[in-house]
Design a protein around this motif. Structure first.
Motif, PDB file in Angstrom:
ATOM      1  N   MET A   1       0.771  -1.258   0.024  1.00 34.40           N
ATOM      2  CA  MET A   1       0.038   0.003   0.003  1.00 34.40           C
ATOM      3  C   MET A   1       0.911   1.094  -0.151  1.00 34.40           C
ATOM      4  SD  MET A   1      -2.775   1.420  -0.063  1.00 34.40           S
ATOM      5  CE  MET A   1      -4.431   0.518   0.176  1.00 34.40           C
ATOM      6  N   LYS A   2       1.924   1.269   0.742  1.00 35.60           N
ATOM      7  CA  LYS A   2       2.879   2.074   0.823  1.00 35.60           C
ATOM      8  C   LYS A   2       3.253   2.758  -0.652  1.00 35.60           C
ATOM      9  CE  LYS A   2       7.498   2.860   2.455  1.00 35.60           C
ATOM     10  NZ  LYS A   2       8.345   2.479   3.044  1.00 35.60           N
ATOM     11  N   ASP A   3       3.885   1.748  -1.409  1.00 35.16           N
ATOM     12  CA  ASP A   3       4.345   2.058  -2.759  1.00 35.16           C
ATOM     13  C   ASP A   3       3.025   2.702  -3.853  1.00 35.16           C
ATOM     14  OD1 ASP A   3       6.948   1.311  -2.249  1.00 35.16           O
ATOM     15  OD2 ASP A   3       6.485  -0.871  -2.882  1.00 35.16           O
ATOM     16  N   LYS A   4       1.965   2.196  -3.361  1.00 34.59           N
ATOM     17  CA  LYS A   4       0.741   2.563  -4.253  1.00 34.59           C
ATOM     18  C   LYS A   4       0.512   4.205  -3.724  1.00 34.59           C
ATOM     19  CE  LYS A   4      -3.913   1.581  -5.646  1.00 34.59           C
ATOM     20  NZ  LYS A   4      -5.153   0.754  -5.561  1.00 34.59           N
ATOM     21  N   LEU A   5       0.820   4.603  -2.578  1.00 29.59           N
ATOM     22  CA  LEU A   5       0.468   5.691  -2.177  1.00 29.59           C
ATOM     23  C   LEU A   5       1.521   6.606  -2.717  1.00 29.59           C
ATOM     24  CD1 LEU A   5      -0.815   5.298   1.508  1.00 29.59           C
ATOM     25  CD2 LEU A   5      -2.177   5.766  -0.606  1.00 29.59           C
ATOM     26  N   LYS A   6       2.731   6.189  -2.822  1.00 31.23           N
ATOM     27  CA  LYS A   6       4.045   7.015  -3.316  1.00 31.23           C
ATOM     28  C   LYS A   6       3.710   7.178  -4.815  1.00 31.23           C
ATOM     29  CE  LYS A   6       7.777   5.418  -0.303  1.00 31.23           C
ATOM     30  NZ  LYS A   6       8.900   4.683  -0.480  1.00 31.23           N
ATOM     31  N   LYS A  10       3.381  10.657  -6.766  1.00 32.10           N
ATOM     32  CA  LYS A  10       4.267  10.779  -7.991  1.00 32.10           C
ATOM     33  C   LYS A  10       3.730  11.087  -9.220  1.00 32.10           C
ATOM     34  CE  LYS A  10       8.466   8.778  -9.848  1.00 32.10           C
ATOM     35  NZ  LYS A  10       9.383   7.717  -9.928  1.00 32.10           N
ATOM     36  N   GLY A  11       2.634  10.260  -9.600  1.00 29.50           N
ATOM     37  CA  GLY A  11       1.883  10.316 -10.866  1.00 29.50           C
ATOM     38  C   GLY A  11       1.128  11.597 -10.805  1.00 29.50           C
ATOM     39  N   GLY A  12       0.723  12.214  -9.897  1.00 28.11           N
ATOM     40  CA  GLY A  12       0.024  13.373  -9.727  1.00 28.11           C
ATOM     41  C   GLY A  12       0.934  14.499 -10.167  1.00 28.11           C
ATOM     42  N   ARG A  13       2.089  14.384  -9.960  1.00 27.05           N
ATOM     43  CA  ARG A  13       3.068  15.468 -10.349  1.00 27.05           C
ATOM     44  C   ARG A  13       3.590  15.677 -11.966  1.00 27.05           C
ATOM     45  NH1 ARG A  13       5.538  13.581  -5.038  1.00 27.05           N
ATOM     46  NH2 ARG A  13       4.744  14.946  -3.750  1.00 27.05           N
ATOM     47  N   GLU A  95       1.027  -3.802 -12.122  1.00 23.80           N
ATOM     48  CA  GLU A  95       2.116  -3.877 -11.115  1.00 23.80           C
ATOM     49  C   GLU A  95       1.909  -3.061  -9.839  1.00 23.80           C
ATOM     50  OE1 GLU A  95       5.769  -3.078 -12.977  1.00 23.80           O
ATOM     51  OE2 GLU A  95       5.661  -4.730 -14.421  1.00 23.80           O
ATOM     52  N   CYS A  96       1.316  -1.799 -10.192  1.00 25.69           N
ATOM     53  CA  CYS A  96       1.193  -0.755  -9.064  1.00 25.69           C
ATOM     54  C   CYS A  96      -0.138  -0.970  -8.410  1.00 25.69           C
ATOM     55  CB  CYS A  96       1.315   0.605  -9.560  1.00 25.69           C
ATOM     56  SG  CYS A  96       2.922   0.852  -9.954  1.00 25.69           S
ATOM     57  N   LYS A  97      -0.883  -2.001  -8.924  1.00 24.41           N
ATOM     58  CA  LYS A  97      -2.551  -2.356  -8.459  1.00 24.41           C
ATOM     59  C   LYS A  97      -3.253  -1.253  -8.784  1.00 24.41           C
ATOM     60  CE  LYS A  97      -0.875  -5.741  -5.537  1.00 24.41           C
ATOM     61  NZ  LYS A  97      -0.114  -6.509  -6.357  1.00 24.41           N
TER      62      LYS A  97
END
Length: 174
Positions: A1-6, A10-13, A95-97
């Motif tokens: 979950m932590k990676d997904k939140l990252k 990151k994707g929003g930027r 991969e990032c769910k």
């Protein structure tokens, strides 16, 4: 979950329109995705009740933080590149769910509101005198015109609504 939140942060930027000069504030994926979601909620409120479609609106461009944002004209000109880029995006999303299940209608609506958001941003750029967005604007109008009139997924009232939006946008910036 932590990676997904990252990835969400990151994707929003990721900066959109990196290959076109922008007047004023540059748009990032977070602003674009919010616009796509807001358009869906306002224009198609019954469909917006599906959390899968809301997730798709919010996260459809998240993979760009890994594979980059290939400009639409490049994708339109080079079909094989567009196909490979799409496959790469899908792999990263999986991969990032970032996964969702959409009906054919919902997938159609996602593409329509995605392009409508592009159209609104293009209109804003053109109104500020940015002629670099002339082609982006005309491509968005052409795409939406084709999509709106060549799908059985929309109700006649929805076609009329979208036609009126396109007419208003083209009258402003045609």
């Amino acid at each position: 979950m932590k990676d997904k939140l990252k990835y969400i942060r990151k994707g929003g930027r990721v900066e959109r329109f990196h290959a076109i000069p922008v007047t004023g504030t540059k748009q990032n994926v977070a602003a674009h995705s919010w616009g796509v979601t807001a358009l869906l909620i306002e224009l198609f409120p019954e469909d917006a009740k599906n959390p899968e479609l809301i997730k798709a609106c919010l996260y459809h461009d998240m993979a760009e933080c890994v594979v980059g944002d290939v400009p639409a004209p490049t994708k339109w000109r080079f079909d094989s590149l567009a196909k490979l880029h799409g496959e790469a995006e899908n792999q990263v999303l999986k991969e990032c769910k970032f996964e969702w299940i959409l009906s054919y209608r919902e997938a159609c609506l996602l593409k329509i509101v995605d392009m409508l958001e592009l159209l609104f941003y293009s209109v804003e750029q053109k109104q500020m005198g940015n002629t670099y967005f002339n082609k982006v604007f005309s491509n968005a109008v052409d795409y939406l015109s084709t999509r709106i009139y060549n799908t059985e997924q929309l109700e006649p009232t929805e076609v009329d609504m979208l036609r009126d939006i396109l007419k208003e946008m083209t009258e402003k910036c045609g």
